[in-house]
Design a protein around this motif. Sequence first.
Motif, PDB file in Angstrom:
ATOM      1  N   VAL A 121       0.862  -1.194   0.000  1.00 50.26           N
ATOM      2  CA  VAL A 121       0.000   0.000   0.000  1.00 50.26           C
ATOM      3  C   VAL A 121       0.894   1.238   0.000  1.00 50.26           C
ATOM      4  N   LEU A 150      -7.209   4.510   0.067  1.00 53.45           N
ATOM      5  CA  LEU A 150      -7.182   3.652   1.257  1.00 53.45           C
ATOM      6  C   LEU A 150      -8.485   2.901   1.496  1.00 53.45           C
ATOM      7  N   VAL A 206       2.467  -1.493   4.390  1.00 54.55           N
ATOM      8  CA  VAL A 206       1.835  -0.193   4.143  1.00 54.55           C
ATOM      9  C   VAL A 206       2.820   0.929   4.490  1.00 54.55           C
ATOM     10  N   VAL A 208       0.661   6.382   5.934  1.00 59.39           N
ATOM     11  CA  VAL A 208      -0.797   6.134   5.885  1.00 59.39           C
ATOM     12  C   VAL A 208      -1.166   4.875   6.691  1.00 59.39           C
ATOM     13  N   PHE A 226      -4.867   3.191   7.611  1.00 61.89           N
ATOM     14  CA  PHE A 226      -5.149   1.884   7.013  1.00 61.89           C
ATOM     15  C   PHE A 226      -5.619   0.913   8.109  1.00 61.89           C
TER      16      PHE A 226
END
Length: 493
Positions: free
Chosen positions: A246, A252, A279, A283, A287
């Motif tokens: 990610v 998201l 990720v 973020v 997430f």
Amino acid sequence: MATKRTPSFDSHNPATGEVAGTYPIMSAKQVSEIVAHARTASAQWQKLGFSARKKVLLSWSNVIINRIDQIAALISLETGKPVGDAKLEVSIAVGHIGWAARHAEEIMRTAYRAPGLLLSNMSATVQRSPLGVVGVIGPWNYPMFTPVGSITYALAAGNTVVFKPSEYTPGVGMWLEETFNEVAPFADVLTTITGLGETGGALCTSGVDKISFTGSTRTAKIVAAQCATTMTPVVLECGGKDPVIVAVDANLERAVDATIWSAMANAGQSCIGAERVYVDERVADKFVELAVQLAETIHAGAPGDGNYGPATMPSQIKVIQSHIKSAIKDGGRCAYGGPESVKPPFVQPVILLDVPEDSAAMREETFGPTIIINRVKSMREAIDLSNASSYGLGANVWSKRQGKKIAAELACGMVAINSTFSFAAVASVPFGGVKDSGYGRVHGPEGLLEYTYARTVVRTRFNVPLNLLSFKRKAKEEKLVITLTRWLKGRFG
Ligand code: NAD
């Protein structure tokens, strides 16, 4: 007088433990008789030609679609998955049948190749021939979609098939044979054999022309070793530990929605299901927050109740439990659920965070409704960690701008960018992995060609004075060839 009873085994409804059906355990002798019948039928099936085979396969796909309620109920009974999921599985399988039926002729068309300058008086062609009899050994997690991905492509190419379904889903295997025989022009084109591992082993050494195996890496190694004794080639579609990457520019909401589904749907029993997330740390909190929110809305339960069902294979519960425990013991944290989420035969959703890379939970296939989310400093780190696995089946990348760049660096057979599972449903692309995830491909032209062999035919179109492959060859002809080779630097083509 006592009669010798045929040994048998039961399949079960995994949600209740009740017996769903009883099936014979076929012996090596029975398997070899069935393969012999399939071999006799293979000559006739080949002779039918592409368009007649296409008709049969398309009629079969019609029968399946017309009876989707019946087969979906049976899949749900034997695996415990929701009926809606079973219907989706059937639909995708039908898509593969149609694609293989419609494209086999074009994929197997004789190819004309350039003979090269020195042999320009020749025509060089490559013909494709079916192998004869293909043995398909299937798993239980997608008891229709997975074997159909081998069976249909093998049949469309002109082979007959002997299919050994998993002992957890023999009813689905028998249903495939029965419905096929309703439209088959003659017997023994597709035959299902039932039994445990030994029956599969007997198929490996029965003299079939190829084995198309889908299942665990552990069994795949045994299958490959057994096949080696008879020089039987194999396609091995095995397990995975699929990563999800990610990026900071990912959508998201969509990434979380797809990842939680990918990890938990089918009770996490998907070879291409998400097992670990990398990720971007910028973020990561968001997430995790969204993932937990979503996990709160789903639960395991019997078909008709849960968003997903029980663990189909009771012994898998132990693996899931041990991975959750080792993740925590090794320093990971629970963001949602934990060891208490395991309530056999069900496992409620589990989200784990910051699990060290060397934990068994990060290295081995869990095959349960769990997901590990680890944060990374960069996409470089995410790629390196994704690749540092013994598996290499699929991967998912979530990024608005960097998807293709990241995908190109992943050591795996399939990548979905801003989606999940999509490559399994696109019939025109190959499906398969590298490393412990296996070798060979199913689906698409590559998958169809797995069930064929190449026959090269080079024909003299006209004679030329230069005849190098002859005892009458002259010294000046040899000289000419050397001069040409030097001059063209190998560019004969
Ligand atoms: P498994 O390896 O236990 O069994 C698969 C099949 O092999 C069954 O039909 C079984 O009866 C047969 N078998 C067992 N021993 C054998 C032997 N000695 N010789 C020949 N056949 C033998 O796998 P499973 O538990 O049914 O399936 C789950 C596994 O399959 C998971 O690892 C999953 O990731 C993998 N899988 C991979 C794909 C893929 O396409 N890559 C798809 C679905 C499932």
